[in-house]
Scaffold this motif. Structure first.
Motif, PDB file in Angstrom:
ATOM      1  N   ILE A 130       1.714  -4.900   3.165  1.00  0.00           N
ATOM      2  CA  ILE A 130       1.423  -4.062   4.772  1.00  0.00           C
ATOM      3  C   ILE A 130       1.502  -5.801   5.387  1.00  0.00           C
ATOM      4  CG2 ILE A 130      -0.790  -5.854   3.705  1.00  0.00           C
ATOM      5  CD1 ILE A 130      -1.697  -1.878   5.465  1.00  0.00           C
ATOM      6  N   LYS A 131       1.757  -6.857   4.857  1.00  0.00           N
ATOM      7  CA  LYS A 131       2.391  -7.090   5.977  1.00  0.00           C
ATOM      8  C   LYS A 131       3.267  -7.478   6.566  1.00  0.00           C
ATOM      9  CE  LYS A 131      -0.586 -11.434   4.056  1.00  0.00           C
ATOM     10  NZ  LYS A 131      -0.280 -12.492   3.619  1.00  0.00           N
ATOM     11  N   GLU A 132       4.467  -6.519   6.310  1.00  0.00           N
ATOM     12  CA  GLU A 132       5.922  -6.168   6.637  1.00  0.00           C
ATOM     13  C   GLU A 132       5.637  -4.632   7.455  1.00  0.00           C
ATOM     14  OE1 GLU A 132       8.619  -7.587   3.328  1.00  0.00           O
ATOM     15  OE2 GLU A 132       7.298  -6.366   2.159  1.00  0.00           O
ATOM     16  N   TYR A 176      -6.395   2.079   8.028  1.00  0.00           N
ATOM     17  CA  TYR A 176      -5.534   1.796   7.199  1.00  0.00           C
ATOM     18  C   TYR A 176      -3.579   1.778   7.854  1.00  0.00           C
ATOM     19  CZ  TYR A 176      -7.656   1.968   2.469  1.00  0.00           C
ATOM     20  OH  TYR A 176      -8.670   1.351   1.688  1.00  0.00           O
ATOM     21  N   PRO A 177      -2.816   0.320   7.601  1.00  0.00           N
ATOM     22  CA  PRO A 177      -1.918   0.635   8.656  1.00  0.00           C
ATOM     23  C   PRO A 177      -0.807   1.357   8.236  1.00  0.00           C
ATOM     24  CG  PRO A 177      -2.713  -1.770   8.835  1.00  0.00           C
ATOM     25  CD  PRO A 177      -3.603  -0.312   7.469  1.00  0.00           C
ATOM     26  N   SER A 178      -0.728   1.597   6.309  1.00  0.00           N
ATOM     27  CA  SER A 178      -0.103   2.562   4.998  1.00  0.00           C
ATOM     28  C   SER A 178      -0.303   3.747   5.422  1.00  0.00           C
ATOM     29  CB  SER A 178      -0.272   2.102   4.065  1.00  0.00           C
ATOM     30  OG  SER A 178      -1.700   1.966   3.837  1.00  0.00           O
ATOM     31  N   LEU A 179      -1.071   4.046   5.796  1.00  0.00           N
ATOM     32  CA  LEU A 179      -0.942   5.330   6.472  1.00  0.00           C
ATOM     33  C   LEU A 179      -1.187   6.245   7.645  1.00  0.00           C
ATOM     34  CD1 LEU A 179      -2.413   8.129   5.389  1.00  0.00           C
ATOM     35  CD2 LEU A 179      -4.530   7.808   6.500  1.00  0.00           C
ATOM     36  N   ALA A 180      -1.422   4.973   8.643  1.00  0.00           N
ATOM     37  CA  ALA A 180      -0.235   4.976   9.764  1.00  0.00           C
ATOM     38  C   ALA A 180       1.173   5.159  10.248  1.00  0.00           C
ATOM     39  CB  ALA A 180      -1.411   4.366  11.113  1.00  0.00           C
ATOM     40  N   LYS A 181       1.364   4.132   9.186  1.00  0.00           N
ATOM     41  CA  LYS A 181       3.161   4.165   9.291  1.00  0.00           C
ATOM     42  C   LYS A 181       3.357   5.759   8.332  1.00  0.00           C
ATOM     43  CE  LYS A 181       7.670   2.513   9.396  1.00  0.00           C
ATOM     44  NZ  LYS A 181       7.465   2.588  10.468  1.00  0.00           N
ATOM     45  N   ARG A 230      -9.527   3.276  -6.325  1.00  0.00           N
ATOM     46  CA  ARG A 230      -8.380   3.593  -6.026  1.00  0.00           C
ATOM     47  C   ARG A 230      -8.189   4.267  -4.314  1.00  0.00           C
ATOM     48  NH1 ARG A 230      -5.618   7.041  -9.945  1.00  0.00           N
ATOM     49  NH2 ARG A 230      -3.441   6.769  -8.561  1.00  0.00           N
ATOM     50  N   LYS A 231      -7.801   4.388  -4.343  1.00  0.00           N
ATOM     51  CA  LYS A 231      -7.115   5.446  -2.495  1.00  0.00           C
ATOM     52  C   LYS A 231      -5.481   5.223  -2.516  1.00  0.00           C
ATOM     53  CE  LYS A 231     -11.564   5.103  -0.437  1.00  0.00           C
ATOM     54  NZ  LYS A 231     -12.539   3.812  -1.172  1.00  0.00           N
ATOM     55  N   TYR A 286      10.556  10.932  -0.591  1.00  0.00           N
ATOM     56  CA  TYR A 286       8.806  11.292  -0.066  1.00  0.00           C
ATOM     57  C   TYR A 286       8.580   9.663  -0.265  1.00  0.00           C
ATOM     58  CZ  TYR A 286      10.446   8.310  -4.865  1.00  0.00           C
ATOM     59  OH  TYR A 286      10.615   7.545  -6.218  1.00  0.00           O
ATOM     60  N   ILE A 287       7.023   9.170   0.005  1.00  0.00           N
ATOM     61  CA  ILE A 287       5.896   8.670   0.599  1.00  0.00           C
ATOM     62  C   ILE A 287       5.289   8.092  -0.240  1.00  0.00           C
ATOM     63  CG2 ILE A 287       5.392   7.129   1.973  1.00  0.00           C
ATOM     64  CD1 ILE A 287       6.161   8.722   4.512  1.00  0.00           C
ATOM     65  N   LYS A 288       4.684   7.090  -0.974  1.00  0.00           N
ATOM     66  CA  LYS A 288       3.663   7.293  -1.715  1.00  0.00           C
ATOM     67  C   LYS A 288       2.937   5.775  -1.190  1.00  0.00           C
ATOM     68  CE  LYS A 288       5.769   7.636  -5.889  1.00  0.00           C
ATOM     69  NZ  LYS A 288       6.532   7.147  -7.223  1.00  0.00           N
ATOM     70  N   LEU A 289       1.388   5.375  -0.886  1.00  0.00           N
ATOM     71  CA  LEU A 289       1.138   4.051   0.304  1.00  0.00           C
ATOM     72  C   LEU A 289      -0.273   4.261  -0.756  1.00  0.00           C
ATOM     73  CD1 LEU A 289      -1.180   5.780   2.728  1.00  0.00           C
ATOM     74  CD2 LEU A 289       0.895   7.137   2.009  1.00  0.00           C
ATOM     75  N   ASP A 290      -0.457   3.118  -0.863  1.00  0.00           N
ATOM     76  CA  ASP A 290      -1.921   2.496  -1.027  1.00  0.00           C
ATOM     77  C   ASP A 290      -2.400   1.498   0.535  1.00  0.00           C
ATOM     78  OD1 ASP A 290      -1.043   0.218  -1.570  1.00  0.00           O
ATOM     79  OD2 ASP A 290      -1.201   0.354  -3.523  1.00  0.00           O
TER      80      ASP A 290
END
Length: 367
Positions: free
Chosen positions: A308-310, A154-159, A274-275, A285-289
């Motif tokens: 995710i595209k941003e 996940y790019p969101s997790l990497a970020k 869900r993940k 804080y950070i929230k992500l999926d």
């Protein structure tokens, strides 16, 4: 003008040489060990990126072999029922394991002495006894042993990792909440070959506590760069005993660290798949999926959400590309990073303690 022309010719020659080297680079010979995992299409449907050649398959179930051969047009000459024969005849450089978690040890026992690198589907092993044997074999024979999780792509997790570990966005960690799961493997349509071992306490190590608890343990271990917990506690439930009579289908795991807690809610009873992750710190804080990331830095600021595209982040979105780059020494796995052996031994240790806690009804100290 003459100098610029010479420079241009030199650049063209350099680029052509690099392209020629890339084209001449031999793909890694890759074999598949076990084919009953529901994630098997990840490799069988993967577009040809010229980094791997699939040279062999090991599977013993005739009806499963027939099903997958028909579905993916597999060459029957490449399918073996004898693992060691397959390895010796097709001579792979690397293997991906798509059988039961219990069979991961068998794959490493066969591959490591032959110098074959291995990547298994999550988690690494059913228990610490298996995990230790696998780690010792990998070290003795100098092979890479990786564990693949969907969330690692996940790019969101990497970020989020970048924000926490490099930019100190949230400050000191206070609480991490990781929610993983779905309606249940039967409910979402997993086939009988997958269900046969996924719902077996020996072959999978447990139910939802293993199937989805491992994600949280993997992520928090990487997020803390391997910080040792103080204790692990867990509560498991059988909310659907007629559907899953032999394993838990709902689990809550609490991993206590010196300065914060991680709560993992792993279930085969979620309303929807869900993940998603919530990371709370002293300063934000950070929230992500999978599809987006939401951040908030202070009480006076509103939340900021990006799709995710941003998200501008350098991240592997294909675990096989990552595996190939590790083998080719294009990348070095950092200690306790998501795919690494030390991280995933810690994951198995946490799961062992979680199962023990659920059985004994108390928190178990982390040794």
């Amino acid at each position: 003008m003459k100098y610029n022309l010479v420079l241009l010719i030199g650049m063209v020659f350099f680029l052509n040489t690099v392209n020629a080297q890339d084209e001449n680079k031999k793909p890694i010979r890759l074999a598949v060990v076990g084919m009953s995992h529901g994630h098997i299409p990840f490799i069988l449907k993967r577009p040809n990126k010229r980094d791997f050649n699939l040279v062999g398959f090991y599977e013993t179930n005739d009806s499963l072999i027939f099903k997958l051969s028909e579905q993916f047009n597999l060459n029957s000459k490449l399918i073996y029922k004898d693992l060691e024969k397959m390895l010796d005849e097709v001579k792979p450089e690397a293997v991906v394991a798509f059988g039961s978690v219990y069979d991961h040890l068998m794959a490493v026992e066969a591959c490591a002495p032959r110098g074959i690198h291995v990547m298994v589907e999550k988690p690494l092993a059913v228990n610490m006894e298996h995990a230790k044997k696998m780690a010792l074999l990998a070290k003795k024979h100098n092979i890479h042993l990786l564990t693949d999780y969907e969330t690692s792509w996940y790019p969101s997790l990497a970020k989020s990792f970048s924000l926490v570990l490099e930019e100190n966005f949230v400050g000191q960690l206070k609480r991490v909440i990781i929610n993983t799961g779905h309606k249940g493997p039967k409910e979402i349509g997993c086939d009988k070959y997958f269900l046969e071992w996924l719902t077996d306490p020996k072959l999978n190590g447990g139910g939802a506590i293993v199937d989805f608890g491992c994600y949280g343990a993997n992520i928090v271990t990487a997020l803390t760069k391997g910080e040792k917990p103080i204790s692990v506690s867990a509560v498991t439930r059988q909310l659907k005993p007629k559907v899953y009579p032999n394993v838990d289908d709902d689990a809550t795991i609490v991993i206590s660290y010196p300065s914060f807690q991680c709560v993992i809610q792993a279930s085969w009873n979620w309303t929807f798949s869900r993940k998603d992750i919530e990371i709370y710190g002293k300063e934000g804080y950070i929230k992500l999926d999978k599809n987006q990331i939401t951040t908030r830095k202070s009480e006076n600021q509103s939340e900021e959400t990006k799709s995710i595209k941003e998200i501008n982040v350098d991240n592997y979105t294909d675990p096989f590309t990552y595996f190939g780059d590790v083998i080719n020494k294009n990348i070095k796995m950092e200690p306790f990073s998501l795919y690494s052996i030390d991280n995933n031994i810690r994951v198995v240790e946490i799961l062992d303690l979680a199962r023990k806690s659920a059985q004994e009804g108390k928190a178990i100290p982390f040794k």
